[in-house]
Design an enzyme around this catalytic site. Sequence first.
Site, PDB file in Angstrom:
ATOM      1  N   SER A  65       0.852  -1.187   0.000  1.00  0.00           N
ATOM      2  CA  SER A  65       0.000   0.000   0.000  1.00  0.00           C
ATOM      3  C   SER A  65       0.883   1.231   0.000  1.00  0.00           C
ATOM      4  O   SER A  65       1.686   1.443   0.915  1.00  0.00           O
ATOM      5  CB  SER A  65      -0.902   0.010   1.233  1.00  0.00           C
ATOM      6  OG  SER A  65      -1.370   1.325   1.476  1.00  0.00           O
ATOM      7  N   LYS A 102      -2.791 -22.104   8.167  1.00  0.00           N
ATOM      8  CA  LYS A 102      -2.746 -23.432   8.789  1.00  0.00           C
ATOM      9  C   LYS A 102      -3.036 -24.575   7.822  1.00  0.00           C
ATOM     10  O   LYS A 102      -2.682 -25.717   8.092  1.00  0.00           O
ATOM     11  CB  LYS A 102      -3.683 -23.496   9.991  1.00  0.00           C
ATOM     12  CG  LYS A 102      -3.100 -22.759  11.187  1.00  0.00           C
ATOM     13  CD  LYS A 102      -3.603 -23.329  12.487  1.00  0.00           C
ATOM     14  CE  LYS A 102      -2.906 -22.707  13.672  1.00  0.00           C
ATOM     15  NZ  LYS A 102      -3.241 -21.275  13.832  1.00  0.00           N
ATOM     16  N   ASP A 143      14.825  -6.542   5.166  1.00  0.00           N
ATOM     17  CA  ASP A 143      15.604  -6.152   6.349  1.00  0.00           C
ATOM     18  C   ASP A 143      15.028  -6.762   7.620  1.00  0.00           C
ATOM     19  O   ASP A 143      15.751  -7.063   8.562  1.00  0.00           O
ATOM     20  CB  ASP A 143      15.628  -4.623   6.486  1.00  0.00           C
ATOM     21  CG  ASP A 143      16.373  -3.962   5.329  1.00  0.00           C
ATOM     22  OD1 ASP A 143      17.411  -4.523   4.905  1.00  0.00           O
ATOM     23  OD2 ASP A 143      15.909  -2.920   4.833  1.00  0.00           O
ATOM     24  N   GLY A 148       3.920 -21.141  17.914  1.00  0.00           N
ATOM     25  CA  GLY A 148       5.219 -21.004  17.272  1.00  0.00           C
ATOM     26  C   GLY A 148       5.437 -21.810  16.003  1.00  0.00           C
ATOM     27  O   GLY A 148       6.534 -21.784  15.442  1.00  0.00           O
ATOM     28  N   LEU A 199       4.152 -21.243  12.982  1.00  0.00           N
ATOM     29  CA  LEU A 199       4.364 -20.307  11.879  1.00  0.00           C
ATOM     30  C   LEU A 199       5.719 -19.621  12.008  1.00  0.00           C
ATOM     31  O   LEU A 199       6.464 -19.513  11.035  1.00  0.00           O
ATOM     32  CB  LEU A 199       3.236 -19.267  11.852  1.00  0.00           C
ATOM     33  CG  LEU A 199       3.335 -18.216  10.739  1.00  0.00           C
ATOM     34  CD1 LEU A 199       3.247 -18.851   9.356  1.00  0.00           C
ATOM     35  CD2 LEU A 199       2.252 -17.153  10.897  1.00  0.00           C
ATOM     36  N   GLU A 237       3.218 -11.317  19.748  1.00  0.00           N
ATOM     37  CA  GLU A 237       2.109 -11.950  20.452  1.00  0.00           C
ATOM     38  C   GLU A 237       1.300 -10.912  21.220  1.00  0.00           C
ATOM     39  O   GLU A 237       1.738  -9.783  21.416  1.00  0.00           O
ATOM     40  CB  GLU A 237       2.617 -13.070  21.370  1.00  0.00           C
ATOM     41  CG  GLU A 237       3.592 -12.633  22.420  1.00  0.00           C
ATOM     42  CD  GLU A 237       4.205 -13.805  23.186  1.00  0.00           C
ATOM     43  OE1 GLU A 237       3.863 -14.976  22.950  1.00  0.00           O
ATOM     44  OE2 GLU A 237       5.045 -13.528  24.053  1.00  0.00           O
ATOM     45  N   GLY A 282      -0.824 -12.275  26.602  1.00  0.00           N
ATOM     46  CA  GLY A 282      -0.302 -13.648  26.551  1.00  0.00           C
ATOM     47  C   GLY A 282       1.138 -13.626  26.086  1.00  0.00           C
ATOM     48  O   GLY A 282       1.466 -14.130  25.023  1.00  0.00           O
ATOM     49  N   ASP A 304       3.788 -15.192  26.931  1.00  0.00           N
ATOM     50  CA  ASP A 304       4.599 -16.345  27.365  1.00  0.00           C
ATOM     51  C   ASP A 304       5.798 -16.567  26.445  1.00  0.00           C
ATOM     52  O   ASP A 304       6.865 -16.981  26.906  1.00  0.00           O
ATOM     53  CB  ASP A 304       3.744 -17.616  27.407  1.00  0.00           C
ATOM     54  CG  ASP A 304       3.143 -17.942  26.057  1.00  0.00           C
ATOM     55  OD1 ASP A 304       2.265 -17.176  25.615  1.00  0.00           O
ATOM     56  OD2 ASP A 304       3.562 -18.928  25.423  1.00  0.00           O
ATOM     57  N   SER A 314      -1.657 -13.481   8.878  1.00  0.00           N
ATOM     58  CA  SER A 314      -1.791 -14.948   9.009  1.00  0.00           C
ATOM     59  C   SER A 314      -3.178 -15.497   8.730  1.00  0.00           C
ATOM     60  O   SER A 314      -3.311 -16.680   8.403  1.00  0.00           O
ATOM     61  CB  SER A 314      -1.312 -15.376  10.397  1.00  0.00           C
ATOM     62  OG  SER A 314      -1.972 -14.633  11.398  1.00  0.00           O
ATOM     63  N   ASN A 335     -10.196 -15.212   9.302  1.00  0.00           N
ATOM     64  CA  ASN A 335     -11.452 -15.837   9.727  1.00  0.00           C
ATOM     65  C   ASN A 335     -12.079 -15.113  10.917  1.00  0.00           C
ATOM     66  O   ASN A 335     -11.694 -15.301  12.062  1.00  0.00           O
ATOM     67  CB  ASN A 335     -11.213 -17.319  10.072  1.00  0.00           C
ATOM     68  CG  ASN A 335     -10.947 -18.126   8.819  1.00  0.00           C
ATOM     69  OD1 ASN A 335     -11.468 -17.799   7.746  1.00  0.00           O
ATOM     70  ND2 ASN A 335     -10.151 -19.163   8.935  1.00  0.00           N
TER      71      ASN A 335
HETATM   72  C1  LIG Z   1      -2.802 -20.423  14.609  1.00  0.00           C
HETATM   73  C2  LIG Z   1      -2.711 -19.018  14.173  1.00  0.00           C
HETATM   74  C3  LIG Z   1      -1.618 -18.205  14.538  1.00  0.00           C
HETATM   75  C4  LIG Z   1      -0.513 -18.680  15.434  1.00  0.00           C
HETATM   76  O1  LIG Z   1       0.216 -19.724  14.835  1.00  0.00           O
HETATM   77  P1  LIG Z   1       1.211 -20.649  15.681  1.00  0.00           P
HETATM   78  O2  LIG Z   1       1.784 -21.586  14.697  1.00  0.00           O
HETATM   79  O3  LIG Z   1       0.372 -21.335  16.733  1.00  0.00           O
HETATM   80  O4  LIG Z   1       2.209 -19.757  16.304  1.00  0.00           O
HETATM   81  C5  LIG Z   1      -1.574 -16.920  14.026  1.00  0.00           C
HETATM   82  N1  LIG Z   1      -2.558 -16.432  13.244  1.00  0.00           N
HETATM   83  C6  LIG Z   1      -3.624 -17.182  12.886  1.00  0.00           C
HETATM   84  C7  LIG Z   1      -4.658 -16.568  12.022  1.00  0.00           C
HETATM   85  C8  LIG Z   1      -3.737 -18.509  13.338  1.00  0.00           C
HETATM   86  O5  LIG Z   1      -4.795 -19.239  12.978  1.00  0.00           O
END
Ligand SMILES: *Cc1c(COP(=O)(O)O)cnc(C)c1O
Length: 320
Positions: A29, A54, A173, A182, A184, A205, A209, A211, A305, A308
Amino acid sequence: MPQSPTYDDVQSAAARIASHAHRTPVLRSRRINEDLGADVVFKCENFQRMGAFKFRGAFNALSRFTAEQRRAGVVAYSSGNHAQAIALAARLLDIPATIVMPHDAPVAKVAATKGYGGQVVTYDRYTEDREEIGRALAAERGLTLIPPYDHHHVIAGQGTAARELFDEVGDLDALFVPLGGGGLLAGTALSAKALSPGCELYGVEPEAGNDGQRSLRQGAIVHIDTPKTIADGAQTQHLGTHTFDIIRRDVNDILTVTDTELVECMRIFGSVMKIVVEPTGCLGFAAVRKLAAQLRGRRIGVIVSGGNIDLDRFASLTAS
Ligand SMILES: *Cc1c(COP(=O)(O)O)cnc(C)c1O
């Protein structure tokens, strides 16, 4: 699984999923680049089959089943995108799928999983342990359990998104990646180290959360209670042992963002880029906006990622 996956495993995953997964678009963009003073490329996995990256890991894992495993079937526990990914990949490969979901999971998600042909088994999330139920079903019925992130072939499959990104745009970069358990981020690290070794890599994250961030700093996996956040794909309680090994080796840092910052990104994605992104899918971009001053003049990648989210929820979250 014997050793930790490598970039070779990502390459073989890419070949296996090639005729079933989409090669998702990389969007830019001009307006966002001007606002941030950087060159930002978005790898849009909200356009992947079933709406999130996924599908890559799920299809790669199921495509490696033996004839016997295929006949018996797969079991997965998930209330979200992993459930739909396993159900769809199983249908394409003609493998029976059993999905363990909380009985109060969103109706739309249960319906989507059933729509892909998955058999849904429900449990009470307050009194029962889904991993135990998954393991028991696997043992009783001879099913193969595919966990959502801590699995060799799942990690390798998730790495194919970044592989496509570097193939298309060349060196970056820095690259910003949503982080739950983790899968992804670890898969992305394998591709980044092989294809753009100088690229800095960041997991992102939800602040509630953190962690993963704490685990990286302490050098050991930190467990937390299910965090309260709108980023439902990142409500994981801990990293996996395989994903953590790769993350601590290859990732520069883990950053956090707030739910409010995620909503701002949903609005920008919707209004400027005309795309629907679920809250978890906004994690990477939210971190880039936060670090904008440090990123000026640089080439930045963001993995978007997933997309939905039902439209009513999208509307209520983004209403001003
Ligand atoms: C599952 C998911 C993540 C996190 O992925 P991990 O492999 O669990 O770290 C991030 N974004 C979306 C849209 C997901 O469905």
